[in-house]
Each structure stands twice: as structure tokens, then as C-alpha cells.
Design a protein around this motif. Structure first.
Motif, short mmCIF file in Angstrom:
data_model
loop_
_atom_site.label_atom_id
_atom_site.label_comp_id
_atom_site.label_asym_id
_atom_site.label_seq_id
_atom_site.Cartn_x
_atom_site.Cartn_y
_atom_site.Cartn_z
N ASN A 335 24.26 -13.30 26.80
CA ASN A 335 24.34 -13.07 25.14
C ASN A 335 25.33 -11.55 25.82
OD1 ASN A 335 23.61 -15.29 24.11
ND2 ASN A 335 21.42 -14.76 24.93
N ASP A 336 25.72 -10.94 26.82
CA ASP A 336 25.75 -9.86 26.21
C ASP A 336 27.91 -10.67 25.61
OD1 ASP A 336 24.54 -8.33 27.54
OD2 ASP A 336 26.01 -8.11 29.10
N LEU A 337 28.23 -9.57 24.78
CA LEU A 337 29.34 -9.67 24.03
C LEU A 337 30.55 -9.18 24.95
CD1 LEU A 337 30.11 -10.56 20.59
CD2 LEU A 337 30.23 -9.00 20.18
N LEU A 338 31.56 -9.83 24.53
CA LEU A 338 32.91 -10.04 26.08
C LEU A 338 33.81 -10.46 24.12
CD1 LEU A 338 32.31 -12.24 28.45
CD2 LEU A 338 31.83 -9.61 28.27
N ILE A 339 35.07 -8.62 24.86
CA ILE A 339 36.30 -8.91 23.66
C ILE A 339 37.47 -8.51 25.11
CG2 ILE A 339 35.42 -6.80 22.68
CD1 ILE A 339 37.17 -7.18 20.18
N ALA A 340 38.49 -8.81 24.35
CA ALA A 340 39.61 -8.84 25.08
C ALA A 340 40.37 -7.77 24.54
CB ALA A 340 40.53 -9.94 24.96
N LEU A 341 41.28 -6.89 25.36
CA LEU A 341 41.28 -4.98 25.61
C LEU A 341 43.58 -5.45 24.88
CD1 LEU A 341 39.10 -2.90 27.19
CD2 LEU A 341 39.68 -3.68 24.07
N THR A 342 43.74 -6.35 26.10
CA THR A 342 44.59 -6.76 26.00
C THR A 342 45.32 -8.38 25.15
OG1 THR A 342 45.01 -5.45 27.76
CG2 THR A 342 46.91 -7.39 26.88
N ARG A 343 46.27 -8.06 24.44
CA ARG A 343 46.49 -8.91 22.68
C ARG A 343 45.16 -9.75 22.60
NH1 ARG A 343 51.77 -11.68 22.96
NH2 ARG A 343 50.61 -13.34 21.75
N PRO A 344 44.19 -8.47 21.95
CA PRO A 344 43.17 -9.31 21.76
C PRO A 344 42.85 -10.68 20.63
CG PRO A 344 43.16 -6.64 21.09
CD PRO A 344 44.48 -7.43 21.72
N ILE A 345 43.95 -10.42 19.97
CA ILE A 345 44.26 -11.14 18.15
C ILE A 345 45.42 -12.02 19.01
CG2 ILE A 345 45.18 -11.82 16.13
CD1 ILE A 345 43.64 -8.65 16.00
N THR A 346 45.28 -13.82 18.82
CA THR A 346 46.42 -14.68 19.10
C THR A 346 46.10 -15.77 17.84
OG1 THR A 346 45.37 -15.22 21.15
CG2 THR A 346 47.16 -13.78 21.72
N ASN A 347 47.29 -15.85 17.37
CA ASN A 347 47.31 -16.99 16.20
C ASN A 347 46.57 -16.22 15.15
OD1 ASN A 347 49.01 -18.69 17.97
ND2 ASN A 347 46.88 -19.32 18.98
N ASN A 348 46.29 -15.46 15.14
CA ASN A 348 45.14 -14.62 13.55
C ASN A 348 43.49 -14.95 13.88
OD1 ASN A 348 45.25 -12.58 11.54
ND2 ASN A 348 44.73 -14.99 10.20
#
Length: 500
Positions: A335-348
Motif C-alpha cells: 500500500n505504499d504509493l509508487l510513481i515513475a520519475l522518468t516519463r511519469p505521464i504517457t498516453n496522458n
């Protein structure tokens, strides 16, 4: 696959592709010869990404006109093939030019130009058929090279009826596809509506509109009280993190200034904008060496594991068990939250997910951030906020100017999030999930209907090239009724649901 083994109708023959036209190689050019703009003396070039059933003219490259031979200019009826691509699924795809195009096609493409004494559209439909797709799949087996040779296509046998029947078959296919395409367009419109609705739900949620009535009834504590509790809790409970043997306290960011607050959307009474790092602990991953990785051990969370709202066990790497203690400040728990720091947004869409429940601790690799609930924050609330249009616009403004957009850990930490009491955060999550769960069911229905539509398309083509396509009107009704059963339950309900 062995060509020519099936019995054909009377008057039909098997012919080789090379007997009915010529195959042209694409335009070779260097990077210095190319431009992304339509400069004077330059002509557009189609590439593999412009081919997928139909030709699209997006993301064109332009080359000096003298590099394109006269026969390489695309003519109406030409069938353009993706012969080589970094994406294996693109290789072998084709599309017919509906009109002359004042440009050519790149070296990784090819063009088949049928002779005028054959129905060119009949040939084009064959290269969309199940027979051709099976042929391409078999060529791709056992090779890591994403290339298709012109000889593969030219030596292919395919069923050829008399010219009059070619015209007749094309007319039948086009009438059936007209109905089918209308249904597909409706389904895709519904998909777009659901995406709009999802963002509207998130927008209303983080403006406090979904819980306006709940606040009236429950009178929650103001967010300032939560922040005071977090500050006390952080002082009492959070031990300094260690980096390479040195103690380092989590950095607290100053409150937003009046000027900064003036640029942010207005919030309900009792809410406030707070930097993310003042609500939860934000960690960035460690750059483990390639020599650290082993076949089994502690999972290392990489960018490839962070999907669109879900954790992906993909290209999984592992680290030695003793690393969990050695690098404990980089540990990730369920339940820890993960987010990409490289290309964090793709296909909007934001690449963000929660580490699944029931998993043993893992270690955070570089270019991934983890948000941990060390204080008193609902991480599912943050999870949905990270998917909102507002958040996506915020982090886009922070991207570094590189070929791969990067979000720095500090920029993530200081990004403001609309903050309310924990009880209201829980309520907001419930309000969001009750609505999005219906969206999920609708999207699954649409996806299934689109799959049915593609299966129907392939069935039509299969029967066409076996000479078994029946009367147009009867067949059209039969095929269309299969698809409409999916449309009837999806389109009207989705529109009705979004108006609520």
C-alpha cells in the motif's frame, strides 16, 4: 503455412503476389537530410507508425525532394507495408492509399503497386485477412529481427477470382464494413466519453464538490488541525533516514505563499493546499549496480513495474536478502504509493500505482518514487489525486528539458495537494470508487464489443477469400445484430450515467 492447399470455387486460381504487381523499395535518407517541418524543397515521408489498417498522416518526416525517385511517390491504390520496425507488432501491417500522395515512404517501408487489370482494393483487403496475418506470425516465429523481406510478400500465394467477381466481393465487403465501422465509431465515442467522465469525477472530488453534503452533515475538523497533528507525529515517530551511514531528517517545506495560493484553485472552507512532502514521506529510489542483481531474492521496484494504476510484475529484478537491512530506508511495503520519475505521464495517463497487499517488502530502484504513510494521510486519496488533470498539468510544468521527460524528487515533494481531514479523505475515496467502478464495467463491455467487432471483420474477410460471402443484405443484418447486442447495453447507459 502451406499456400494453395484449400479448394477454391470454380473459376478461381491461386496466384503469386509478384504476378499481379511490382514491389517498390522505400526512400533512403540520413538524419541530415530529414526535417520535422515542411521546408521548401522537402516532401513528406510515411513511416511504419503511419500504417495501421488505414494510412494516417500524423508525425511526418520531410526529406529533400531529390531523394525521392519518381516511382516512389505514392499513387492511389498503392499498398504500403511496414517492413521493419522497433515494434514487432507493426511489422507486416499494411494500408492502401485512397488517393495520390505528394510524398514517399521510408526505407523501412515498402509499396506494392498492383497492375491496373486487377481490383486493387481486393488485393488490399487480402493483406488485412486472417490468412495473411497467420502468414506474418509464422515468419516472425523464431527470429528476434523485426524485418519482413519483400520476397516474403511477393512469393505469397493468394486466391484470385475473375475480375468481375473481384469487384463484386469488394462491394460486399465495403457494405458490411460500413455497418461495422459505424458501430466501432460509436464504441470509441463511448470510450472517449468515459475518459472525460473519469476526469470530471476527479476534478469534482478534489474541489470538494463530491463531499459537500457530507461536510454539512459531519462537520469535519479543518485541515490545519491535521497538519498540526502531523507535525507533532513527525517529531515523535519518524526516525532520521540514513544515507550511506549519515543521518538525514525528512525535509519540511515552508507553507505556500499568498502569491502561490492565488494561482491555485479555490478550496472549500477548512481545506488548504499543502506540499506533498509535508503530508507523507516521499522517497526516491537508489541506483543499485547491475552487479547487485541476482535471479531470486528481494524484488527491486523499477519503472517497468509501475503501470497505469496497477503494479506490474514485469522484467522483475531481484537483490540479495541482506540488502533489505543494508538499504532499509529504500524499503517499500504493501500500500505504499509508487510513481515513475522518468516519463511519469504517457498516453496522458500517470504511471502511478500502489504496491500490492500481501507482498513482502521490496527495495526501491532509481527513477521511481515512493510515498509512504508515516503520519496520517489516506494514500488512496493521493493515488487518485495523482491521476487528475490538475496534477498532470503541474508535473508537466516541472519536467526537465530532455528527450525523456523527468520529474525530480524535490519537485514532486513540493507539489501542492488539496488537503482536508482524514475522515473526509476516506469519504472522497469512497465517492470516487463508487463512480469509477461503474466506469470500469462499462469500459470492459466496450472492450469486449470492440473485440467482437474485430472478430467479425476477420470473419467477413475469411469468407470473402474462400468465396463464401453470401448476399450482402442478409449477411449485414446477421453480423450487425451480433455487434449491436454489445452497443445497446453500453452506449445509452454510459450517456445516462454521465448525466447523473
Amino acid at each position: 503455412m502451406k499456400d494453395g492447399t484449400k479448394k477454391l470455387p470454380v473459376g478461381w486460381i491461386y496466384a503469386k503476389v509478384e504476378e499481379l504487381g511490382e514491389f517498390l523499395r522505400g526512400v533512403s535518407y540520413s538524419k541530415d537530410d530529414a526535417s520535422n517541418s515542411a521546408n521548401k524543397g522537402y516532401k513528406p515521408i510515411l513511416r511504419a507508425n503511419n500504417i495501421n489498417g488505414d494510412l494516417n498522416f500524423n508525425d511526418l518526416v520531410y526529406v529533400r525532394e531529390e531523394l525521392i525517385k519518381q516511382e516512389q511517390f505514392i499513387r492511389a491504390g498503392d499498398i504500403i507495408f511496414a517492413m521493419s520496425s522497433g515494434s514487432k507488432h507493426l511489422v507486416g501491417k499494411s494500408a492502401q492509399a485512397k488517393a495520390d500522395f505528394d510524398g514517399g515512404f521510408g526505407a523501412f517501408c515498402g509499396a506494392y503497386r498492383p497492375h491496373d487489370n486487377f481490383n486493387k482494393t481486393y488485393l488490399s483487403f487480402f493483406f488485412q485477412s486472417p490468412t495473411y496475418k497467420v502468414f506474418i506470425r509464422e515468419i516472425a516465429k523464431g527470429t528476434n529481427i523485426n524485418n519482413l523481406k519483400r520476397e516474403h510478400i511477393l512469393k505469397l500465394n493468394f486466391p484470385l477470382p475473375p475480375l468481375a467477381e473481384q469487384h463484386h466481393i469488394v462491394a460486399k465487403i465495403e457494405e458490411l464494413f460500413s455497418d461495422l465501422d459505424a458501430g466501432i465509431a460509436s464504441l470509441k465515442q463511448a470510450q472517449a466519453q468515459l475518459k472525460t467522465y473519469r476526469q470530471a469525477v476527479l476534478k469534482y472530488a478534489f474541489e470538494g464538490k463530491l463531499t459537500a453534503a457530507w461536510r454539512e452533515q459531519n462537520k469535519p475538523e479543518p485541515a490545519e488541525k491535521l497538519l498540526a497533528q502531523i507535525k507533532v507525529g513527525a517529531t515523535r515517530r519518524v526516525a532520521p533516514t540514513k544515507r550511506h551511514g549519515k543521518s538525514k531528517k525528512p525535509k519540511e517545506f515552508p507553507p505556500l505563499t499568498e502569491a502561490e495560493l492565488a494561482e491555485l484553485p479555490e478550496l472549500p472552507e477548512g481545506w488548504c493546499w499543502v506540499p506533498i512532502a509535508n503530508l507523507a514521506e516521499v522517497l526516491s529510489g537508489y541506483a543499485f549496480k547491475s552487479s547487485d542483481f541476482i535471479e531470486k531474492g528481494i524484488p527491486a521496484i523499477k519503472i517497468s513495474n509501475v503501470g497505469y494504476g496497477e503494479f506490474l510484475w514485469k522484467d522483475q529484478g531481484f537483490l540479495p536478502e541482506e540488502f533489505l537491512l543494508k538499504y532499509e530506508e529504500f524499503s517499500v511495503n504493501p500500500n505504499d504509493l509508487l510513481i515513475a520519475l522518468t516519463r511519469p505521464i504517457t498516453n496522458n495517463t500517470t504511471k502511478v500505482c500502489l504496491f500490492p497487499e500481501g507482498q513482502k517488502p521490496a527495495l526501491l530502484n532509481q527513477r521511481v518514487a515512493a510515498i509512504k504513510n508515516r503520519y496520517a494521510i489516506e494514500l488512496h486519496y493521493v493515488f487518485y489525486f495523482f491521476q487528475s488533470t490538475y496534477f498532470k498539468n503541474c508535473i508537466r510544468s516541472e519536467f526537465t528539458e530532455t528527450l525523456q521527460p523527468n520529474l525530480s524528487p524535490n519537485d514532486l515533494k513540493r507539489l501542492p495537494i488539496p488537503t482536508c481531514s482524514v475522515k473526509e479523505q476516506h469519504q472522497i475515496v469512497q465517492e470516487i470508487e463508487s463512480r469509477l467502478s461503474v466506469c470500469d464495467k462499462l469500459e470492459e463491455s466496450i472492450k469486449e464489443s470492440l473485440q467482437k467487432a474485430e472478430a467479425l471483420r476477420q470473419s467477413i474477410l475469411k469468407k470473402a477469400f474462400e468465396g463464401k460471402l453470401g448476399p450482402v443484405k442478409k449477411q449485414s443484418i446477421q453480423f450487425w445484430m451480433c455487434l449491436i447486442s454489445g452497443l445497446d447495453c453500453v452506449i445509452p447507459f454510459s450517456v445516462k450515467f454521465m448525466r447523473q
